[in-house]
Design a protein around this motif. Structure first.
Motif: not given
Lengths: 257, 727, 412
Positions: C363-364, A68, A252-255, A60, B252, A242, A57-58, A249, B257, B680
Motif C-alpha cells: 500500500p505504500f 507517519a 496523498g500518501e507517499e513513502v 496522508g 518531520q 493501510m 510511510v506517511s 488508500t 514521528i 505532505s
C-alpha cells in the motif's frame, strides 16, 4: 483476517511499528551479520542489497495524530503459497518445514529474478555488482555466512547462520533435533528500542506467542493468502488498515524507503 | 591392415566417441566444475576461520562511551554489539557504532605521514616518516618561539573531553603564547549552560530521566545521533507508556514521528515558543513554588527582567510568530507544567538564547536539582590537579590571520569544524596546518602535513562518560586487535613536537605512554574511594572499596569493566538565576530576546519560502563512518536526500511546480539547483533543503551540523524563491 | 559472382549491393554485440533494471518476438496437419522467421540472467511447479525442432544439392518434417501458454494474476490464442516487407488474404475471450485480493486507454478488418490490419510485463518508471541485425518462396 496456519514450533518475527524510530541499526547489523557488502558507488535505493529495509510511510490524511510511521521490511517468510518458491525454475528456494524459514540457495540461483517479480513484499535483492569490501575489511566478515556473488538473488533468512549455530549448540547439550531452539536474528539483537521480537509461539520467547494474537497485531497484505511469518504491531488504526489494504488508500500518501 | 577407411567407420567412431564421452566422467566433471566456479570466483573473499571469543571494550566514536561486546574470530572482530551499561541503563549500539570495527579499514585510511604541497595541477602529496614530519613541525614551532611576530602556534581539539584534552592543555602551557582552541559549539554545551544559572560554581549536572513523565524536546534528535539519545531511548524502551514525549520540530524528523506529540514550528522561532510557554506557566501560576522561590527574579518586573521579557510573548503573539495554534501552546504549557517530573531539553548546537530559554522552563517546573530530571553530579577525579593548563579559546574568538602553525586533533569521528573558518584564522602566507587523523583529509580540507593516528579500537583510550549521564563514569576503550599497527595519538605527537622544539621542561611529561596516562587516571579514581565497578562478563557490580590496589583496578578496567560514581542525593536549594548569573550574560540574553521581539522573522515578498534545513547523507558519504552505512544513506530512501527540495503539495501547486522537476532555488545570497519532491509532512510556505545545498544560498558560515541526528542550524533564517530550471 | 549459389530462375540483386546491405547490418550487429558484451562482462548493472523493475525491455521484447515467431508453428499446423497446401508458399519463410525469433530470444535470455553459466541448472534441478521451467524446456526443445526444420531449406541450396549424400539426407529429413511440425505445434502450444502463465500465476502481482483451469491461469490460454492469431499475420507482414525491399512478387495475393482471414477469425475469438477474462478479473479476481482494479489505471501514464487500445483499437478493429473481404483484398488495408493485430499483441505483452512491474503492490509503494539503458537497447538491436542478416542470406541463397519464380516470370 487472522487465520493462523503457522505451526507454533515455527519461528515468527513480531515488529512493533510504534516503537521503531527509523534509526537503521537493524539494517546495519543485518548487513554485517550476513556479509552483505557496502554499496557500489552507483547503487541506489532500487539497486542496493538490504535484506532488512526500513521504510517511512506517511499517513496522508488518515493519521490519528501520528503523521507517519516506520516499517522495517525483512522477508516476510510466507507460510502458505510462498510466492517465490513455486516460481523458481531450479528449486533454489525452499521452505524448511521444521523452522518455516524460506531459504534462498544463492549457489543454485541463476539470477532470472522471476522470484523477485513474484514477491509482493519486494524482500528479494539481486546482486547487480560483485560484492566488494575495502581492502582489509574482508577480514571482519562473519565466518558463518558465505558471501554471494554478482548475478544472484538473496534475501533475509532469519539469520540462518545463527540458527545453525544455535541448533549445533543445542545438539551438543543433548536437545532433540525436533525441538525448536532459541536464537535471535541480528536485527532483533541490534534494535535499540526492542521493537523487533523473535521466537516460536510454542516457546513464547520474548512474548511472541502472545503478541501474534494481540488486537494490535497485523500482517502485510493478508488477502494474498501468503500467511507471512512476520507480524507487525501498532495501536494506530490507520497503520493496521493501510498495511492490510482494508480501506481504499488515499492518494496523498507517499513513502520514503 | 590395408582395409579402407569407410565413411561408415568414421560415423561409427564419431557416434561411439560421443556416447563414450557422455559415459566418461568428463562432461559431468565439467558441469560440476562450472557450478563450483560460479560459486567461488577468486574475487569473492574467503572467510576467516578460528575460535569464537568475546571481548569487552567501549566505543569512543562519540562521548557517550557505550559499552561494546565484540565477537572475535581468531583475534579479529567480526561484529560489535552493545553490552549492558548500568550507568546509562542501555545496552545497544547505534548504527554507526555497530560498524565501528570497520573504521580501521576505512577506504580513506592512511598509514604514513604525508606532506601536501599546492602545485599548478592541484595538490601533490609526498610520503615521509612520522619522525621527519615531527622534526619539520618542531622546527616551525622553534621558529615561532624565536620570532613570535610571525604568528602563533595552536592546537585545535575537535572534541574537548576528558583527560586527553587535559594533558594537551598541560603540554601547551609549556609553549609560550600557544593557544588551545575548541569548537564554538560542542557536546555538552546545553548542560554547561546551566552553570550560568545556578549558584555554586564548578558544579556539574546530568540528566536522569528514570522518573521523567514529560519530556519537552526543542528539536533534539531523541532517537539517533549522539548526546542525549541513549538516555531517551532507554526510557522509551523500558517505560514507554509513562514517558510522554513532546517534540517541537520544524520538520518531520524521526523524533517527531515517534514522539507522542509533534508540534510543527516555523524554523528559527523556537525561543519565542519557549518564552510563550513560560508566559503561560507564570500567568496561570503553574510553576513549582519551591523552585520559583529559588528564582527570586520572578517577582520583579523591572525593564529587561525575566517578567519583562516573558510579558512580550503572550500565546496569541507566539501563535502568529511560530505558526502554532494558540490553544496548542496553552495546552502544551499546562501539560508540561502539570505532568511532572518534566524536563525540557535543547540541542548542544542550538542558539544560545534558545538553550537559555529552555533552562528557564526547567527552572520554572522545578526540574533543576531533582531526581528524575536534572541532577547534580561529581566530576571525574582528575590527575595533575595543580598542573598549569592553557585555557581553551573558542574558535570564533581567535583573531583572524593570527596563526602560523595549527595542529588539528581529529581523533573524534564526527567533527563539526567549519573549514573556511579555520582557514580564516591562519596567516595569509607561510601558515602550516597539521592534521592528526587516521584518515586522508576530506575534500576541501587543505592541510600541509598529515600525521596518522590510531583508528578507533586500535589502541587503549581513556573513555569517560558523556556530559549528560547522571553520574560520572569511566571506562577504557581497549584495543580489539592484539597487534596494533604503527601510529600514535595526537597528544603524543604534540608531546614529541613540543619536546623536539626544546620547550618541554618537565621530565614527567617528556616520556609518557598511553598506558601510563591511563594508570594516572585510574590512580586518581582509586584514591577517591568512590563508586562501583561493573563487570560485563558476569554482570556483577562491586564497590570500588573492595578492590585491593590501583593496579587491580586498572586491570579490571582493561578487561572491559566500567567504573561509575555513586549517585549524589540531590535536592539543591541554591539560588536560580533565570536571566543568568552574571550581568553580562543576562544582558546578552535580554538583548537577543528583544532583538527577536523587534524584528521577528519576516519574509520578503520576492523570497516567500522559508528554508527548513535538515541533515542528510553527505555526512555518511564523506564523513568517517563505515562504508556499510550505505545501507541507510545510499541503498534506502530513509533519510532525506541532498539533491532534493521537499515541498508540501499545496506549495508546489501554488508555485506551479511538479514532483521530479528540476528547479533553481534563489536566495538574496545566491542560487542552487534541486529536484522537487512533494511531501505532505513539509509545512506550507517552507522548503526543506539539506545542508549541502545551503552553501550557495546562505549568508553566513558556519552551519553547525549534528550529522547523524540530521540536525542543522543556520545562524539566521534563509528565505528563498523557487523557479523551474530551463533545460 | 555468387550466382552459382543462387537458386536457378531467381533474380537477386548484385553482389555489390548485397555486400553493402550486409556490411551495414554487420556494423549494427557489432555495436549491439558490444552492448551485450558489456552486460556479460560487467554484469547487469549495465542495464537500467533494478530490484523492483526486475524485468525490462528484454523480457517484453522476448515475449513479443516469441509471439511473432508463432508464425512458424501455426503455418506448420495449417500446412502439415490441417493439410492447407496453399501455405507451402510461405512455410519456408515462416520457419526462418521462427528460427530467428526463437534463437534471438534465447540469446537475449542468456544475457538477461545473472549467471548464464548456470543456465543448465534448470535441467539439472528442475522445479516442475514453475512456469519458467516449462518455458525453458519447451523453448530449448522447440529451438532444436526449428533448427532441424531449417535444415532441408538450407540443404536445398543449389550448391549443397550437388552433393548426393546431402541430397539423400535432405530427402529423408523431408519425410519427418510433418512429424517435427506436429512436435513443434505441441511444444509451441505449451511454451506460448507458459509464457502467459509466467505472469498469470503471480498472486503477489494482482494486476497480472488471473484465475484459470487447473494449474493454468487464463493468461495461459490467452497467450496461446493470441500467438495463434498473429501466427498468420506476422508472415503476412514480413512477406510484404521482403517483397517491398526486394521489389519482387513472392506469393500470390490469395495466400496472403487467406492468412489474413484466418488471423481475423482467431483474433476475433481472442478479443472475445480477452474481454470475458478482463471482466472476470475486474469484478472478481482483483477485488478478492483487495485490490481495486480502477487503482491500476489511476497511476501516472497508464490510464484505461491502454486497456481500450489493447482490446478495441489493436484487437477488435483489425479482427473486423481482416474479416471484411473488401478490406482484405486491398493490399494496403490488409497490411494495416496485420500491423494493428501485431501491435495489439505487443501491447498485451507490454502490459503483462512492464505495466505489471510498474504498479505498486504494497500500500505504500510508489509507482515506478523505467527507461532502458543503451546497453539494453543495443543488445536488442543486435538480435534485429542478426535476424536481418540470417534472413537476407537465406533469402538470397535459399528458396524461401516457392511461388516466386513463377510469379516473377509471369510479369516478365
Amino acid at each position: 483476517m487472522k487465520s493462523i496456519e503457522i505451526s507454533p514450533s515455527q519461528y515468527v518475527m513480531v515488529i512493533d511499528a510504534d516503537r521503531c524510530t527509523g534509526c537503521g541499526a537493524c539494517m546495519v547489523a543485518c548487513a554485517i551479520e550476513n556479509n552483505v557488502a557496502p554499496a557500489h558507488p552507483d547503487a541506489t535505493d532500487r539497486t542496493g542489497v538490504t535484506w532488512m529495509k526500513v521504510v517511512k510511510v506517511s499517513s496522508g490524511n488518515n493519521g490519528d495524530g501520528k503523521p507517519a510511521c516506520y516499517l522495517p521490511l525483512p522477508c516476510q517468510q510466507c507460510a502458505a503459497e510462498t510466492p517465490c518458491v513455486t516460481v523458481c525454475p531450479q528449486n533454489a528456494v525452499e521452505v524448511d518445514q521444521q523452522t518455516g524459514i524460506v531459504f534462498q540457495m544463492s549457489q543454485r540461483c541463476l539470477g532470472c529474478r522471476y522470484c523477485m517479480a513474484a514477491c509482493p513484499y519486494h524482500a528479494r535483492y539481486f546482486n547487480w555488482w560483485d560484492p566488494e569490501w575495502p581492502e582489509g575489511m574482508e577480514q571482519t566478515l562473519n565466518p558463518d555466512v558465505a558471501p554471494r556473488m554478482r548475478g544472484v538473488v538473496e534475501k533475509c533468512n532469519f539469520c540462518h547462520g545463527r540458527y545453525q549455530a544455535a541448533r549445533a549448540s543445542a545438539a551438543e547439550h543433548g536437545q532433540a533435533s525436533s525441538d525448536p531452539v532459541t536464537y535471535e536474528p541480528a536485527c532483533a539483537q541490534a534494535c535499540p528500542t526492542r521493537a523487533i521480537k523473535f521466537g516460536t509461539p510454542a516457546n513464547n520467547e520474548q512474548g511472541v506467542g502472545d503478541l501474534v494474537h494481540s488486537s494490535s497485531a497485523f500482517r502485510l497484505l493478508p488477502r494474498l493468502g501468503t500467511e507471512p511469518r512476520v507480524y507487525y504491531l501498532s495501536k494506530h488504526k490507520w497503520i493496521r488498515q493501510m498495511a492490510q489494504m482494508e480501506k481504499e488508500t488515499s492518494t496523498g500518501e507517499e513513502v520514503h524507503g | 591392415m590395408s582395409s579402407a577407411l569407410s565413411r561408415r567407420n568414421i560415423l561409427k567412431l564419431a557416434g561411439g566417441s560421443a556416447l563414450g564421452f557422455l559415459l566418461s566422467p568428463m562432461p559431468w566433471k565439467m558441469l560440476d566444475d562450472i557450478s563450483i566456479w560460479t560459486q567461488n570466483w577468486s574475487w569473492i573473499p574467503k572467510l576467516r576461520r578460528g575460535p569464537v571469543t568475546h571481548k569487552y571494550t567501549s566505543c569512543t566514536l562519540c562521548p557517550n562511551a557505550c559499552r561494546v561486546n565484540a565477537r572475535m574470530i581468531s583475534e579479529t572482530p567480526v561484529s560489535l554489539w552493545g553490552a549492558p551499561d548500568p550507568c546509562v541503563g542501555h545496552s545497544y549500539l547505534c548504527s554507526v557504532g555497530l560498524a565501528g570495527h570497520h573504521l580501521a579499514y576505512h577506504p580513506s585510511r592512511v598509514r604514513n605521514a604525508h606532506r601536501f604541497t599546492a602545485t599548478e595541477n592541484g595538490i601533490s602529496s609526498e610520503q615521509l616518516s612520522v619522525e621527519d614530519a615531527i622534526a619539520h613541525i618542531a622546527k616551525i614551532l622553534h621558529n615561532i618561539h624565536v620570532r613570535p611576530e610571525e604568528g602563533e602556534f595552536a592546537l585545535f581539539d575537535c572534541r574537548p573531553h576528558g583527560m586527553v584534552s587535559d594533558i594537551q592543555q598541560i603540554f601547551l602551557s609549556h609553549v609560550l603564547g600557544a593557544r588551545y582552541i575548541v569548537p564554538d559549539h560542542h557536546e555538552g554545551r546545553f548542560m554547561r549552560a546551566l552553570m550560568e544559572m545556578t549558584e555554586d560554581p564548578g558544579q556539574s549536572y546530568g540528566l536522569d530521566f528514570s522518573r521523567t513523565r514529560t519530556l519537552l524536546s526543542f528539536g533534539v534528535s531523541l532517537f539517533e545521533g549522539w548526546g542525549i539519545s541513549p538516555l531517551v531511548v532507554e526510557q522509551f524502551r523500558s517505560r514507554r507508556e509513562e514517558f510522554n514525549i513532546i517534540q517541537i520540530d520544524h520538520h518531520q524528523s524521526s523524533s517527531s514521528i515517534v514522539a507522542d506529540t509533534h508540534i510543527a514550528i516555523k524554523p528559527g522561532t523556537e525561543m519565542a515558543l519557549a518564552l510563550g510557554l513560560a508566559h503561560v506557566i507564570v500567568g496561570e501560576r503553574l510553576y513549582d513554588p519551591a523552585s520559583a522561590a529559588r528564582a527570586v527574579d520572578l517577582k520583579r518586573n523591572k525593564p529587561f527582567s525575566f517578567m519583562d521579557l516573558t510579558r512580550r510573548f503572550p500565546p496569541g503573539r507566539v501563535a502568529s510568530v511560530t505558526g502554532i495554534p494558540e490553544d496548542v501552546i496553552v495546552r502544551t504549557a499546562r501539560e508540561f507544567a502539570s505532568n511532572r517530573p518534566a524536563t525540557a531539553i535543547a540541542d548542544d548546537f542550538a542558539p544560545a538564547e534558545l538553550i537559555h530559554s529552555v533552562w528557564i522552563l526547567n527552572h520554572l517546573v522545578g526540574a533543576t536539582g531533582k531526581n528524575g530530571s536534572v541532577v547534580q553530579k561529581r566530576p571525574l577525579p582528575q590527575p595533575w590537579k595543580g598542573a598549569h593548563r592553557t585555557p581553551p579559546t573558542r574558535l570564533r574568538n581567535v583573531p583572524d590571520h593570527s596563526l602560523r602553525l595549527l595542529m588539528i586533533d581529529a581523533s573524534a569521528a564526527d567533527t563539526t569544524v567549519s573549514w573556511p573558518d579555520l582557514r580564516r584564522k591562519m596567516r595569509a602566507e607561510n601558515a602550516t596546518i597539521v592534521l592528526c587523523s587516521p584518515y586522508r583529509p576530506k575534500r576541501g580540507e587543505s592541510v600541509d602535513y598529515l600525521i596518522p593516528i590510531h583508528a578507533p579500537y586500535e589502541t587503549v583510550r581513556a573513555n569517560p562518560s558523556g556530559e549528560y549521564v547522571a553520574t560520572s563514569a569511566f571506562q577504557i576503550s581497549t584495543p580489539l586487535w592484539s597487534k596494533s599497527e604503527e601510529g600514535c595519538e595526537t597528544w603524543q605527537i604534540l608531546q614529541r613536537v613540543v619536546s623536539a622544539s626544546g620547550a618541554m621542561t618537565k621530565e614527567e611529561f617528556a616520556q609518557l605512554e598511553p598506558e601510563e596516562l591511563l594508570r594516572l587516571q585510574c590512580d586518581a579514581i582509586f584514591n577517591s574511594k568512590r563508586g562501583t565497578i561493573h563487570h560485563p562478563n558476569n554482570d556483577e557490580t562491586i564497590p570500588l572499596g573492595s578492590v585491593l590496589s590501583s593496579g587491580d583496578f586498572y586491570a579490571t578496567l582493561m578487561e572491559g569493566a566500567a567504573w561509575s560514581d555513586d549517585g549524589v542525593a540531590t535536592s539543591t536549594n541554591g539560588r536560580l538565576f533565570l536571566m543568568g548569573k552574571s550581568t553580562s550574560s543576562a544582558q546578552r540574553f535580554a538583548e537577543s530576546v528583544l532583538a527577536f521581539d523587534n524584528a521577528g522573522i519576516d519574509s520578503n515578498p520576492s523570497f516567500p519560502l522559508l528554508v527548513v534545513p535538515v541533515g542528510e547523507d553527505v555526512a555518511a558519504r564523506f564523513g568517517h563512518v563505515s562504508p556499510i552505512l550505505s545501507k541507510i544513506y545510499q541503498e534506502s530512501d530513509l533519510k532525506p536526500r541532498s539533491r532534493f527540495a521537499y515541498l508540501h503539495h499545496e506549495t508546489a501547486r501554488r508555485f506551479k511546480l511538479a514532483a521530479e522537476q528540476r528547479v533553481i532555488i534563489h536566495s538574496p545570497h545566491g542560487a542552487t539547483e534541486a529536484i522537487v519532491r512533494c511531501d505532505s509532512s513539509v509545512r506550507p510556505d517552507t522548503v526543506q533543503l539539506s545542508v549541502s545545498q545551503l552553501d550557495a544560498i546562505s549568508p553566513t558560515r558556519p552551519r553547525i551540523i549534528n550529522s547523524y541526528g540530521g540536525r542543522v542550524y543556520t545562524d539566521q533564517p534563509i528565505f528563498v524563491r523557487i523557479e523551474r530550471a530551463r533545460s | 559472382m555468387d550466382s552459382k549459389f543462387i537458386t536457378r530462375g531467381l533474380e537477386r540483386t548484385s553482389l555489390r549491393n548485397f555486400s553493402v546491405w550486409v556490411l551495414f547490418w554487420v556494423v549494427v550487429l557489432g555495436f549491439g554485440l558490444y552492448g551485450a558484451y558489456l552486460c556479460l562482462a560487467e554484469g547487469l548493472n549495465q542495464t537500467n533494471m533494478d530490484n523492483r523493475f526486475v524485468f525490462g525491455l528484454w523480457i517484453f521484447l522476448d515475449l513479443a518476438i516469441i509471439a511473432f515467431g508463432a508464425g512458424a508453428f501455426f503455418t506448420g499446423l495449417l500446412l502439415y496437419i490441417l493439410k492447407r497446401s496453399e501455405f507451402t508458399a510461405v512455410i519456408n519463410s515462416a520457419v526462418v522467421i521462427g528460427l530467428i525469433c526463437y534463437s534471438g530470444a534465447v540469446a537475449v535470455l542468456a544475457i538477461d540472467v545473472g549467471q548464464p553459466l548456470r543456465a543448465w541448472f534448470t535441467f539439472w534441478h528442475p522445479n516442475a511447479h514453475s512456469m519458467l521451467t516449462e518455458v525453458t524446456f519447451c523453448i530449448s526443445c522447440y529451438l532444436v525442432v526449428l533448427a532441424v526444420e531449417y535444415m532441408p531449406i538450407l540443404l536445398k541450396n543449389r550448391k549443397l544439392k550437388e552433393r548426393p549424400s546431402l541430397l539423400v539426407f535432405q530427402h529423408n529429413l523431408h519425410k519427418v518434417i510433418p512429424v517435427l511440425a506436429a512436435i513443434g505445434v505441441f511444444l509451441s502450444f505449451f511454451h506460448q501458454g507458459s509464457l502467459g502463465g509466467l505472469y498469470g500465476v503471480l498472486k503477489g502481482r494482482p494486476f497480472a494474476f488471473r484465475e484459470g483451469f487447473g494449474i493454468w491461469p487464463s493468461t495461459f490460454f490467452l497467450f496461446v490464442l493470441s500467438a495463434a492469431a498473429i501466427g498468420p499475420s506476422f508472415p503476412l507482414l514480413t512477406t510484404s516487407l521482403v517483397s517491398k525491399i526486394s521489389r519482387k512478387k513472392l506469393v500470390k495475393p490469395e495466400v496472403l488474404q487467406s492468412l489474413g482471414r484466418i488471423s481475423g477469425w482467431l483474433l476475433l475469438a481472442y478479443v472475445l475471450f480477452k474481454s470475458v477474462d478482463t471482466l472476470v478479473w475486474i469484478n472478481r479476481t482483483s477485488p478478492s485480493l483487495l485490490f481495486s482494479p480502477y487503482e491500476y489505471y489511476n497511476q501516472e501514464s497508464f490510464g484505461t486507454w491502454i486497456l481500450f487500445a489493447e482490446i478495441v483499437v489493436f484487437g477488435l478493429v483489425p479482427a473486423l478488418m481482416l474479416l471484411t473481404r473488401k478490406i482484405r483484398e486491398h493490399r494496403g488495408w490488409l497490411i494495416t490490419a496485420g500491423l494493428l493485430a501485431c501491435a495489439g499483441i505487443a501491447v498485451n505483452r507490454f502490459v503483462m510485463t512492464i505495466q505489471t512491474l510498474a504498479l505498486p503492490t504494497l500500500p505504500f509503494d510508489p509507482f515506478l518508471s523505467y527507461i532502458p539503458s543503451w546497453q539494453e537497447i543495443a543488445t536488442f538491436i543486435a538480435v534485429i541485425a542478426y535476424g536481418v542478416l540470417l534472413y537476407s542470406f537465406s533469402f538470397r541463397y535459399l528458396t524461401l518462396f516457392p511461388q516466386e519464380r513463377d510469379l516473377n516470370s509471369l510479369t516478365r
